[in-house]
Design an enzyme around this catalytic site. Structure first.
Site, PDB file in Angstrom:
ATOM      1  N   ALA A 261      -5.812   6.763  -0.513  1.00  0.00           N
ATOM      2  CA  ALA A 261      -5.641   5.646   0.424  1.00  0.00           C
ATOM      3  C   ALA A 261      -7.000   5.088   0.854  1.00  0.00           C
ATOM      4  CB  ALA A 261      -4.847   6.105   1.648  1.00  0.00           C
TER       5      ALA A 261
ATOM      6  N   ARG B 298      -5.802  13.163  -1.042  1.00  0.00           N
ATOM      7  CA  ARG B 298      -6.797  13.233  -2.120  1.00  0.00           C
ATOM      8  C   ARG B 298      -7.798  12.086  -2.037  1.00  0.00           C
ATOM      9  NH1 ARG B 298      -3.501  15.253  -7.555  1.00  0.00           N
ATOM     10  NH2 ARG B 298      -1.984  16.575  -6.480  1.00  0.00           N
TER      11      ARG B 298
ATOM     12  N   TYR C 291      -4.749   2.496   9.971  1.00  0.00           N
ATOM     13  CA  TYR C 291      -5.716   1.486   9.558  1.00  0.00           C
ATOM     14  C   TYR C 291      -6.905   1.293  10.488  1.00  0.00           C
ATOM     15  CZ  TYR C 291      -2.076   0.591   6.199  1.00  0.00           C
ATOM     16  OH  TYR C 291      -1.158   0.745   5.192  1.00  0.00           O
TER      17      TYR C 291
ATOM     18  N   VAL D 220       0.858  -1.190   0.000  1.00  0.00           N
ATOM     19  CA  VAL D 220       0.000   0.000   0.000  1.00  0.00           C
ATOM     20  C   VAL D 220       0.895   1.242   0.000  1.00  0.00           C
ATOM     21  CG1 VAL D 220      -1.813   1.273   1.195  1.00  0.00           C
ATOM     22  CG2 VAL D 220      -1.775  -1.241   1.289  1.00  0.00           C
TER      23      VAL D 220
ATOM     24  N   THR E 180       3.385  -0.252   8.489  1.00  0.00           N
ATOM     25  CA  THR E 180       4.583   0.533   8.778  1.00  0.00           C
ATOM     26  C   THR E 180       4.251   1.726   9.667  1.00  0.00           C
ATOM     27  OG1 THR E 180       4.229   1.714   6.696  1.00  0.00           O
ATOM     28  CG2 THR E 180       5.773  -0.124   6.661  1.00  0.00           C
TER      29      THR E 180
ATOM     30  N   VAL F   2       1.140   5.514  -1.509  1.00  0.00           N
ATOM     31  CA  VAL F   2       0.603   6.688  -2.200  1.00  0.00           C
ATOM     32  C   VAL F   2       1.770   7.656  -2.385  1.00  0.00           C
ATOM     33  CG1 VAL F   2      -1.014   8.617  -2.138  1.00  0.00           C
ATOM     34  CG2 VAL F   2      -1.694   6.403  -1.187  1.00  0.00           C
TER      35      VAL F   2
ATOM     36  N   TYR G  22       4.444  -8.648   5.498  1.00  0.00           N
ATOM     37  CA  TYR G  22       3.873  -8.876   4.165  1.00  0.00           C
ATOM     38  C   TYR G  22       3.205  -7.609   3.664  1.00  0.00           C
ATOM     39  CZ  TYR G  22      -0.721  -9.703   6.467  1.00  0.00           C
ATOM     40  OH  TYR G  22      -1.875  -9.592   7.198  1.00  0.00           O
TER      41      TYR G  22
END
Length: 435
Positions: free
Chosen positions: A125, A122, A154, A113, A149, A115, A435
């Site tokens: 995500a 914007r 999340y 993931v 990270t 950006v 992962y």
């Protein structure tokens, strides 16, 4: 167990519509096109602050990503150019995750993931993450997972930290050493042999702890320092433990950081895996007893690792617990029904979910055999919580009593304690890889 192939799932229409309205093209990337594949890998590498990949590194990464569903977001100015770098990336695949009791649940694994710094704030995500969750729901997958990270991103999407791990540092000179195993043998392993050894032992060991998922060849090659582009690979060393029957039951991968001010080094463990307690004890003994070593450092260790109990002076072991494996329940009955439990239970949980996937009230009945029946109900809730909290509790690595004290769930002390009795696990859940 046969799982759906994530590559068969199209892009999410709602995310596609949202991003199109902002002049962005959201699409599945065709890795069979060399230019498009290289651009995707370069964008993903840039997002994680890695160096520009060479051709061999790109080929190795594309070979790994070929088994995954790869989605890119492209600026309108890129047009149809296949070599244009996406401004955002994500990939995903369906994998078995071990759950308490030794069973498995299909998990939608989300990775890569990114950006671009030129396109932050914007809504990209949000579209990527929500698009992945809707894709997983459409494919009938009850749980999504990722490693993060950054820890503050999340939760807004319903993910909760569910498999905490420990970062450990051992003062080897103070520890007092660890008694070696009376049977079996520890031996050095050439780097080229490490990936296969890691893979074989991990496949056995991952069945023993909830939260683990299968690895893949490039993951083991990177840990062993044999992957293309691994500039510091020559510094990697390996050791393995063979039992009395000659079977490899544990593998240790490490590097030495030389101390300039003295003749010695710090031993940094890149990965340690064992499928038997005696193998783990032997590998810890090899590391802590190693000549000329000041400290031994390792991350991604189980929070109940026996290391502090192996040394003479427990104060020589410094442990820092941190989040690592994040989960997001999408289907409450399927997810809760996939694992087994340690005590009977009969209560109602009320789950709130801003995206609606897990929203509802459920009666959870667990019998003496550890199996659960989960049914929708209109009865009053014994425990009220949001989906992120339920996801954190799912593997038994987080306590309902703790979340109640933190104000994260609404429950009586007795209800929280009964929940913990049922959901607890003999071994702490863990996740030993990124992962």
């Amino acid at each position: 167990m046969v799982f759906p192939d994530a590559r068969d799932v199209p892009v999410d229409p709602l995310s596609e519509q949202r991003l199109s309205g902002s002049g962005l093209d959201y699409r599945i990337v065709d890795l069979a096109d060399p230019a498009a594949a290289r651009a995707f890998v370069r964008a993903e590498t840039r997002g994680f602050l890695d160096q520009e990949p060479d051709d061999e590194s790109v080929r190795a990464t594309v070979d790994m990503m070929a088994a995954r569903r790869n989605v890119g977001v492209y600026a309108a100015t890129a047009g149809s150019a296949v070599d244009a770098l996406p401004v955002a990336t994500v990939d995903s695949w369906v994998t078995p995750m071990t759950v308490p009791g030794g069973g498995h649940v299909p998990m939608w694994a989300i990775s890569a993931v990114t950006v671009a710094g030129t396109h932050r704030r914007r809504g990209i995500a949000r579209s990527l993450l929500e698009g992945e969750l809707r894709a997983a729901v459409g494919a009938g997958i009850p749980v999504a997972g990722l490693t993060a990270t950054e820890a503050t991103i999340y939760g807004r999407y319903g993910f909760g930290p569910a498999a905490p791990v420990a970062r450990v540092e051992v003062d080897a000179r103070r520890a007092g050493g660890i008694a070696p195993e009376p049977t079996g043998v520890v031996e050095y392993v050439d780097r080229e042999q490490l990936p296969e050894a890691l893979s074989q032992v991990h496949e056995r060991a991952r069945e023993q702890r909830a939260g683990q998922i299968p690895g893949w060849p490039l993951r083991w090659m990177r840990l062993a320092g044999t992957a293309p582009g691994e500039e510091k690979g020559r510094a990697v060393r390996g050791a393995q433990y063979r039992d009395a029957d000659g079977v490899v039951r544990g593998v240790l991968v490490y590097a030495l950081e030389i101390l300039d001010a003295e003749f010695g080094a710090d031993l940094v463990i890149r990965h340690v895996v064992a499928d038997a307690p005696e193998a783990l004890r032997a590998l810890w003994a090899f590391a802590v007893n190693h000549d000329l070593i000041r400290t031994v450092r390792a991350d991604l260790q189980p929070v109940d690792d026996p290391l502090p109990w192996l040394v003479a002076d427990q104060r020589a072991v410094r442990t820092t617990v941190h989040d690592h494996g994040w989960l997001r329940i999408l289907d409450v009955p399927s997810a809760l029904g996939a694992r087994s439990y340690r005590a009977p239970l009969d209560l109602v949980i009320r789950v709130s979910d801003p995206l609606g996937f897990a929203e509802g009230s459920w009666r959870v009945r667990i019998g003496q055999d550890g199996a659960a029946v989960i049914e929708p109900t209109a009865d009053a809730a014994d425990i009220a919580l949001d989906v992120a909290a339920l996801s954190s509790l799912y593997l038994g690595g987080v306590s309902a009593t703790t979340l109640r004290a933190a104000g994260r769930i609404t429950a009586t002390a007795d209800s929280a304690a009964s929940f913990d009795d049922a959901f607890g696990s003999a071994s702490a859940p863990t996740l030993s890889i990124w992962y």
